[in-house]
Design an enzyme around this catalytic site. Structure first.
Site: not given
Ligand code: F6R
Length: 263
Positions: A70, A139, A141, A146
């Site tokens: 990313d 979280n 990811h 996400e």
């Protein structure tokens, strides 16, 4: 054969050593090895162990092609926290990879959609990823997919979650306003196409996400839980990151009793 191997190590350094051993073993078997790179703090110890292995002649970086997961959108490529710079600093220089064989999405491209499509084409042309190193967000990811991301997603533009921006503010001198809002990320399906996955996590802050990834229902609420469907995923944790696992006794028992003919 589908298998998720769960290895709990005493500390983050041991996580890095174990993950590096797995990456070295997988790449050594490939004539044109392709490595998937994650950034962030989780894989730093893995890269350090790989660097040591390269220095000792146990890991050959010379033929390795690499693809990063990313990149932030809009951050100048020479910004110290752009993943271009981070990959150069933490991976290319440490491991001695050939820079021209290392691909990082360009978050400053004028046509971001075309940049994502071109990145996917380059991955295909390289023959796909042999082993993808992953971290996991607090979280759940993976990459910057996400919660709520499509499990069938491919490389694309995403909006970062507020929690991810808060978590990553530490890389930007604590200034959340400096953390970009958008990113480019390989999709969940793109990541799932890697032939092997090595996910590393350490610290109590990851315990909930790790438990959801391994033992929770598989779904978009926890993108990492897609790995339950991956044919060859190795999850390397420290004690703190493993603290939320209900079936820890079984994972340790399976590890201690897995002859090489079984896995
Ligand atoms: C980084 C990435 C992210 C991180 C995750 C964990 O390229 O794709 O998924 O792996 O945010 O970050 P750290 O390791 O900094 O806790």
């Amino acid at each position: 054969m589908f298998v998720m191997e769960i290895l709990v190590m005493p500390d983050p350094a041991a996580v890095g050593e174990e993950a590096a051993r797995a990456v070295t073993r997988i790449l050594a078997a490939r004539p044109r090895p392709v490595l998937g790179i994650a950034t962030g703090s989780s894989p730093i110890a893995t890269y350090e162990s790989l660097a040591r292995a390269a220095a000792e002649g146990e890991f050959d970086p010379s033929a390795v092609t690499a693809f990063a997961l990313d990149e932030y959108v809009g951050l100048p490529l020479d910004h110290p926290e752009s993943y271009h710079r981070v990959v150069q600093r933490d991976v290319v220089e440490k491991l001695g990879l050939s820079p021209e064989r290392v691909h990082v999405l360009d978050g400053t491209a004028s046509d971001l959609k075309e940049e994502c499509a071109d990145f996917e084409r380059r991955m295909q042309a390289a023959g796909g990823v042999d082993v993808q190193i992953l971290g996991i967000g607090a979280n759940g990811h993976i990459g910057f997919n996400e919660p709520g991301s499509s499990l069938g997603s491919r490389t694309r533009i995403k909006t970062l979650a507020p929690q991810t921006r808060r978590d990553n503010a530490r890389f930007f001198g604590g200034r959340i306003g400096d953390v970009p809002i958008h990113c480019l990320t390989q999709g969940i399906q793109t990541i799932m196409e890697a032939r092997s996955i090595v996910l590393v996590a350490h610290g109590a802050g990851k315990a909930e996400a790790v438990a959801a990834m391994i033992e929770g229902p598989s779904g978009a609420h926890c993108p990492a839980s897609a790995l339950q469907w991956h044919p060859r995923a190795i999850v390397v944790l420290d004690e703190e990151a493993a603290a939320g696992l209900k079936h820890r006794e079984y994972y340790d028992f399976a590890r201690d009793n897995s002859g090489s003919s079984l896995v």
